[in-house]
Design an enzyme around this catalytic site. Sequence first.
Site, PDB file in Angstrom:
ATOM      1  N   ASN A   1     -16.763 -18.976 -43.327  1.00 39.95           N
ATOM      2  CA  ASN A   1     -16.347 -19.656 -44.726  1.00 39.95           C
ATOM      3  C   ASN A   1     -15.695 -18.366 -45.330  1.00 39.95           C
ATOM      4  O   ASN A   1     -16.515 -17.425 -45.921  1.00 39.95           O
ATOM      5  CB  ASN A   1     -17.453 -20.091 -45.675  1.00 39.95           C
ATOM      6  CG  ASN A   1     -17.193 -20.564 -46.946  1.00 39.95           C
ATOM      7  OD1 ASN A   1     -15.836 -20.884 -46.948  1.00 39.95           O
ATOM      8  ND2 ASN A   1     -17.865 -20.511 -47.873  1.00 39.95           N
TER       9      ASN A   1
ATOM     10  N   LYS B   1     -14.049 -17.986 -48.134  1.00 40.01           N
ATOM     11  CA  LYS B   1     -14.222 -17.886 -49.624  1.00 40.01           C
ATOM     12  C   LYS B   1     -12.650 -17.551 -50.159  1.00 40.01           C
ATOM     13  O   LYS B   1     -11.729 -17.915 -49.361  1.00 40.01           O
ATOM     14  CB  LYS B   1     -15.021 -17.195 -50.024  1.00 40.01           C
ATOM     15  CG  LYS B   1     -16.548 -17.492 -49.462  1.00 40.01           C
ATOM     16  CD  LYS B   1     -17.648 -16.878 -50.067  1.00 40.01           C
ATOM     17  CE  LYS B   1     -19.018 -17.111 -49.397  1.00 40.01           C
ATOM     18  NZ  LYS B   1     -20.120 -16.682 -49.926  1.00 40.01           N
TER      19      LYS B   1
ATOM     20  N   HIS C   1     -20.423 -26.395 -51.396  1.00 44.08           N
ATOM     21  CA  HIS C   1     -20.966 -24.936 -51.369  1.00 44.08           C
ATOM     22  C   HIS C   1     -21.828 -24.552 -52.571  1.00 44.08           C
ATOM     23  O   HIS C   1     -20.866 -25.187 -53.805  1.00 44.08           O
ATOM     24  CB  HIS C   1     -19.680 -24.092 -50.800  1.00 44.08           C
ATOM     25  CG  HIS C   1     -20.288 -22.850 -50.580  1.00 44.08           C
ATOM     26  ND1 HIS C   1     -20.482 -21.796 -51.379  1.00 44.08           N
ATOM     27  CD2 HIS C   1     -20.446 -22.309 -49.358  1.00 44.08           C
ATOM     28  CE1 HIS C   1     -21.129 -20.855 -50.848  1.00 44.08           C
ATOM     29  NE2 HIS C   1     -20.897 -20.869 -49.679  1.00 44.08           N
TER      30      HIS C   1
ATOM     31  N   GLU D   1     -21.209 -22.375 -54.519  1.00 46.81           N
ATOM     32  CA  GLU D   1     -20.323 -21.587 -55.216  1.00 46.81           C
ATOM     33  C   GLU D   1     -19.470 -22.711 -55.877  1.00 46.81           C
ATOM     34  O   GLU D   1     -19.264 -22.619 -57.215  1.00 46.81           O
ATOM     35  CB  GLU D   1     -19.504 -20.342 -54.620  1.00 46.81           C
ATOM     36  CG  GLU D   1     -20.227 -19.276 -54.084  1.00 46.81           C
ATOM     37  CD  GLU D   1     -19.566 -18.579 -53.107  1.00 46.81           C
ATOM     38  OE1 GLU D   1     -20.405 -17.626 -52.649  1.00 46.81           O
ATOM     39  OE2 GLU D   1     -18.518 -18.867 -52.516  1.00 46.81           O
TER      40      GLU D   1
ATOM     41  N   GLU E   1     -28.213 -23.617 -47.137  1.00 52.55           N
ATOM     42  CA  GLU E   1     -27.742 -22.452 -47.865  1.00 52.55           C
ATOM     43  C   GLU E   1     -28.687 -22.016 -49.119  1.00 52.55           C
ATOM     44  O   GLU E   1     -28.258 -22.394 -50.304  1.00 52.55           O
ATOM     45  CB  GLU E   1     -26.440 -22.142 -48.046  1.00 52.55           C
ATOM     46  CG  GLU E   1     -25.612 -23.585 -48.872  1.00 52.55           C
ATOM     47  CD  GLU E   1     -24.480 -23.164 -49.540  1.00 52.55           C
ATOM     48  OE1 GLU E   1     -23.764 -21.952 -49.232  1.00 52.55           O
ATOM     49  OE2 GLU E   1     -24.198 -23.641 -50.629  1.00 52.55           O
TER      50      GLU E   1
ATOM     51  N   GLY F   1     -24.479 -14.202 -50.719  1.00 52.26           N
ATOM     52  CA  GLY F   1     -23.750 -12.976 -51.156  1.00 52.26           C
ATOM     53  C   GLY F   1     -24.700 -12.093 -51.721  1.00 52.26           C
ATOM     54  O   GLY F   1     -24.070 -10.929 -52.505  1.00 52.26           O
TER      55      GLY F   1
ATOM     56  N   SER G   1     -26.221 -15.454 -45.636  1.00 56.25           N
ATOM     57  CA  SER G   1     -26.265 -14.113 -45.434  1.00 56.25           C
ATOM     58  C   SER G   1     -26.729 -13.936 -43.965  1.00 56.25           C
ATOM     59  O   SER G   1     -27.200 -12.914 -43.511  1.00 56.25           O
ATOM     60  CB  SER G   1     -27.221 -13.276 -46.271  1.00 56.25           C
ATOM     61  OG  SER G   1     -26.685 -13.216 -47.616  1.00 56.25           O
TER      62      SER G   1
END
Length: 255
Positions: free
Chosen positions: A13, A15, A98, A100, A170, A176, A216
């Site tokens: 991914n 991003k 996701h 985010e 996740e 991150g 991660s």
Amino acid sequence: MKKSVRKAVIAGNWKMNKTPSETTALINEMKPLVADADCDVVLCVPYIDIPAAVEAAKGSNIKIGAENIHFKASGAYTGEISADMLKEAGVEYVVVGHSERRTYFGETDQTVNLRTLAAVNAGFTAIVCVGETLEQRELGYTETLLKYQTKMALTNVKPEQLKNVIIAYEPVWAIGTGVTATAEQADEGNGYVRAAIAEAYGADAAEAVTVQYGGSMNAKNADELLEKVNVDGGLIGGASLKAEDFSIIVKAASK
């Protein structure tokens, strides 16, 4: 991993990283490194990079995905991309929900469900993300939350469409941050996801669904994570932007 009953999938991914020219260069660097993979290899890239990625990946085992999809076919949705647009661009996978997107762009469990349906109805494989915050984990809500998010995302997904669904666990506290769930925590979280699918569709169906870990995972910890029975691959962030690191994770999933 349990390759006898379900696919192992390593998906990058990217991003908001890489220009089209950088995309071409990185995929060309990756191709020989992952050519012998015994798992599915996917790169989910920014919209602007999709044409370059599809072209660079031609003739290889790398499949290209998008990082989002809108639930309407067309309309006044500035900045969004429809299933038909992605289909014509050559995309095969779509990341949905996701953390985010949920945190920064107002994604909800309801819109995640609508986007999941849009993806599977169009024939894409949806990589649906679920996960808890650190506060929710510390309060003991991990199992409840993961089961709820999973069932909400899969509402109205038909049993025969599950073959086009991957769930990525996740933990938000490990996205991150450089902090990774232990292999045991990852396996436990993925197990909760699989249990939710079993409750909704039956144990046999749940056994066949690929459940990734997406917090991660990197070249150093991939082996330990992927040894766990419920960890069927990874949704890889930063490490997917480095060809060598990504290839090490793919090799770990190919064992």
